[in-house]
Scaffold this active site. Structure first.
Site, PDB file in Angstrom:
ATOM      1  CG  HIS A  98      -0.254  -0.153   2.525  1.00 20.64           C
ATOM      2  ND1 HIS A  98       0.149  -1.394   2.991  1.00 20.64           N
ATOM      3  CD2 HIS A  98       0.133   0.744   3.473  1.00 20.64           C
ATOM      4  CE1 HIS A  98       0.736  -1.246   4.170  1.00 20.64           C
ATOM      5  NE2 HIS A  98       0.752   0.047   4.484  1.00 20.64           N
ATOM      6  CG  HIS A 100       0.996   5.284   4.225  1.00 23.82           C
ATOM      7  ND1 HIS A 100       0.152   5.227   5.304  1.00 23.82           N
ATOM      8  CD2 HIS A 100       1.721   4.128   4.261  1.00 23.82           C
ATOM      9  CE1 HIS A 100       0.360   4.098   5.975  1.00 23.82           C
ATOM     10  NE2 HIS A 100       1.311   3.413   5.358  1.00 23.82           N
TER      11      HIS A 100
HETATM   12  P1  5GP Z   1       1.866   0.417   7.400  1.00 22.55           P
HETATM   13  O1  5GP Z   1       2.423   0.707   8.764  1.00 22.55           O
HETATM   14  O2  5GP Z   1       1.710  -1.066   7.154  1.00 22.55           O
HETATM   15  O3  5GP Z   1       2.605   1.116   6.296  1.00 22.55           O
HETATM   16  O4  5GP Z   1       0.434   1.073   7.377  1.00 22.55           O
HETATM   17  C1  5GP Z   1      -0.742   0.368   7.641  1.00 22.55           C
HETATM   18  C2  5GP Z   1      -1.864   1.374   7.759  1.00 22.55           C
HETATM   19  O5  5GP Z   1      -3.096   0.681   7.655  1.00 22.55           O
HETATM   20  C3  5GP Z   1      -1.880   2.138   9.079  1.00 22.55           C
HETATM   21  O6  5GP Z   1      -1.731   3.532   8.806  1.00 22.55           O
HETATM   22  C4  5GP Z   1      -3.239   1.799   9.683  1.00 22.55           C
HETATM   23  O7  5GP Z   1      -3.856   2.912  10.296  1.00 22.55           O
HETATM   24  C5  5GP Z   1      -4.028   1.319   8.484  1.00 22.55           C
HETATM   25  N1  5GP Z   1      -5.042   0.319   8.817  1.00 22.55           N
HETATM   26  C6  5GP Z   1      -4.849  -0.807   9.560  1.00 22.55           C
HETATM   27  N2  5GP Z   1      -6.015  -1.511   9.636  1.00 22.55           N
HETATM   28  C7  5GP Z   1      -6.917  -0.814   8.908  1.00 22.55           C
HETATM   29  C8  5GP Z   1      -8.307  -1.038   8.604  1.00 22.55           C
HETATM   30  O8  5GP Z   1      -8.939  -2.022   9.028  1.00 22.55           O
HETATM   31  N3  5GP Z   1      -8.918  -0.111   7.818  1.00 22.55           N
HETATM   32  C9  5GP Z   1      -8.261   0.986   7.328  1.00 22.55           C
HETATM   33  N4  5GP Z   1      -8.950   1.854   6.576  1.00 22.55           N
HETATM   34  N5  5GP Z   1      -6.960   1.226   7.611  1.00 22.55           N
HETATM   35  C10 5GP Z   1      -6.309   0.332   8.375  1.00 22.55           C
END
Ligand code: 5GP
Ligand code: ZN
Length: 134
Positions: A98, A100
């Site tokens: 993903h 951001h």
């Molecule tokens: P990472 O740290 O893996 O780059 O970012 C994961 C992101 O996914 C985090 O910013 C977190 O807030 C978001 N996230 C985790 N679970 C969910 C969810 O169930 N729904 C949504 N919309 N975002 C999520």
């Protein structure tokens, strides 16, 4: 679809989300824990863990730019971070690729910092990488 993957479940509609964009290959939805208003995740529908497995996903780029411009216009914001974490040391918490998109507002305090250093053996480091891109 990967079992126990929260983003696969969102894509399948098993978990609700605030979707802002969708096409054949990509979906974008608001981050559940936004670091700023409009913080959006752009996600491929096909499950891959990290960017290292995403060479065939060139279709990601147009939606990223489209959604970035949509956020820019929606909130009249000119500054934005686009970042992408791979692996726990890099801060990845959800193991489904993903991007951001994080708009930056005047006065907002978001800590995204790198401790810069002087380069060491840059010629050798560059050659080590270059030899693997051939
Ligand atoms: P990472 O740290 O893996 O780059 O970012 C994961 C992101 O996914 C985090 O910013 C977190 O807030 C978001 N996230 C985790 N679970 C969910 C969810 O169930 N729904 C949504 N919309 N975002 C999520
Ligand atoms: Zn997944």
């Amino acid at each position: 679809m990967s079992e126990d993957c929260v983003f696969c479940k969102i894509i399948e509609g098993q978990i609700p989300s605030n979707k802002v964009y969708e096409d054949e290959n990509v979906v974008a939805f608001l981050d559940a824990n936004p670091v700023s208003k409009g913080h959006t995740l752009v996600v491929p529908k096909a499950h891959v863990d990290t960017v290292f497995d995403a060479e065939s996903m060139e279709y990601m780029w147009k939606p990223i730019v489209k959604v970035a411009n949509a956020i820019r216009e929606a909130f009249d914001v000119e500054d934005m971070n686009i970042n992408q974490n791979n692996g726990s040391l890099a801060g990845q918490e959800v193991d489904h690729l993903h991007f951001h998109l994080t708009p930056r507002y005047d006065g907002s305090e978001i800590d995204i910092s790198y401790n810069r250093s002087e380069p060491e053996n840059a010629d050798e480091v560059a050659e080590q990488i270059r030899s693997k891109t051939a």
